[in-house]
Design a protein around this motif. Sequence first.
Motif, PDB file in Angstrom:
ATOM      1  N   LYS A  62       0.529   4.021   1.536  1.00 40.50           N
ATOM      2  CA  LYS A  62       0.720   4.560   2.883  1.00 40.50           C
ATOM      3  C   LYS A  62       1.928   3.906   3.563  1.00 40.50           C
ATOM      4  O   LYS A  62       2.756   4.570   4.183  1.00 40.50           O
ATOM      5  CB  LYS A  62      -0.561   4.299   3.696  1.00 40.50           C
ATOM      6  N   GLU A 107       0.851  -1.204   0.000  1.00 38.14           N
ATOM      7  CA  GLU A 107       0.000   0.000   0.000  1.00 38.14           C
ATOM      8  C   GLU A 107       0.883   1.249   0.000  1.00 38.14           C
ATOM      9  O   GLU A 107       1.946   1.263   0.623  1.00 38.14           O
ATOM     10  CB  GLU A 107      -0.904   0.019   1.233  1.00 38.14           C
ATOM     11  N   ASP A 161       5.219   5.046   1.816  1.00 36.91           N
ATOM     12  CA  ASP A 161       5.597   6.410   2.195  1.00 36.91           C
ATOM     13  C   ASP A 161       6.138   6.458   3.618  1.00 36.91           C
ATOM     14  O   ASP A 161       7.086   7.191   3.906  1.00 36.91           O
ATOM     15  CB  ASP A 161       4.388   7.351   2.069  1.00 36.91           C
ATOM     16  N   LYS A 162       5.543   5.677   4.497  1.00 37.72           N
ATOM     17  CA  LYS A 162       5.967   5.665   5.904  1.00 37.72           C
ATOM     18  C   LYS A 162       7.353   5.045   6.059  1.00 37.72           C
ATOM     19  O   LYS A 162       8.221   5.587   6.740  1.00 37.72           O
ATOM     20  CB  LYS A 162       4.946   4.873   6.735  1.00 37.72           C
TER      21      LYS A 162
END
Length: 265
Positions: A24, A22, A27-28
């Motif tokens: 998210k 994913e 990016d994390k």
Amino acid sequence: MTHTEIMSVQNARVKEWAQLLERKGRDKQRKYIIEGHHLVEEALRAGASVETVIYSLEKGLPDGLAGLVLPSALEWVGVSQAVLEKCTDTQTPQGVLAIVARPQLGMDELLAGEHDLVVVLDGVQDPGNLGTIIRSADAVGAKAVVLGRGTVDLYNPKTIRSTMGSMYHLPIVEADLGQLLPRARERGVRLVTTSLQAQRSCYDTDLRQPTWLILGNEGRGVSPEVAAQSDVQVIIPMQGKAESLNVAMAATVLLFEASRQRLQR
């Protein structure tokens, strides 16, 4: 190089890897996941920041990677079929995955390098289109591909697969086009956009000088803000009845026309 084995899908590291499917999670963690012998080999060959190679204990260590110069810090993790399936979005996992740290290439590095022929994408949404454009840019020896805001994530597994390894052969930079394009023009770059309303044929336009080819969203085309920055708008002439070309096909036509002109210099 370290070798470990993980069998359980409940393992904390497996959960972290699965999050990379994913945006998210990518990016994390500032990492992404690649799958398949070809892509993993291309990443290692290109010197990408491969941290971990995950392979099927059932199938054994991948053969093709043995002849490569491998980073000393590379970690090898043998896993069960269940773990492999948790970390991939494909129905039949290929037996090898890798975790790769995202590169930190930005606008300043892009502008400091060669910018002879660059593709700029303004809101291209389809992973297959982005992957095909990257492959075409690689094929003609373009210097970079720029992803403006609103463009599909490069590290989406579908995009990665469709690049067929070309993402490791040239710089790919995410940038704010409102900031980047004026700076490129200051350095003598000519900004060329495509438009169905343009009067000028791409074949009658000099693409031999430093040129950035700007292509827009599949439905809306180049945004008005970006179109306003361009130096010239061109159309790909079509003799048949099709109203327009798919954005990846249009990019490919323009890239190969620029390449043809340069070879005739």
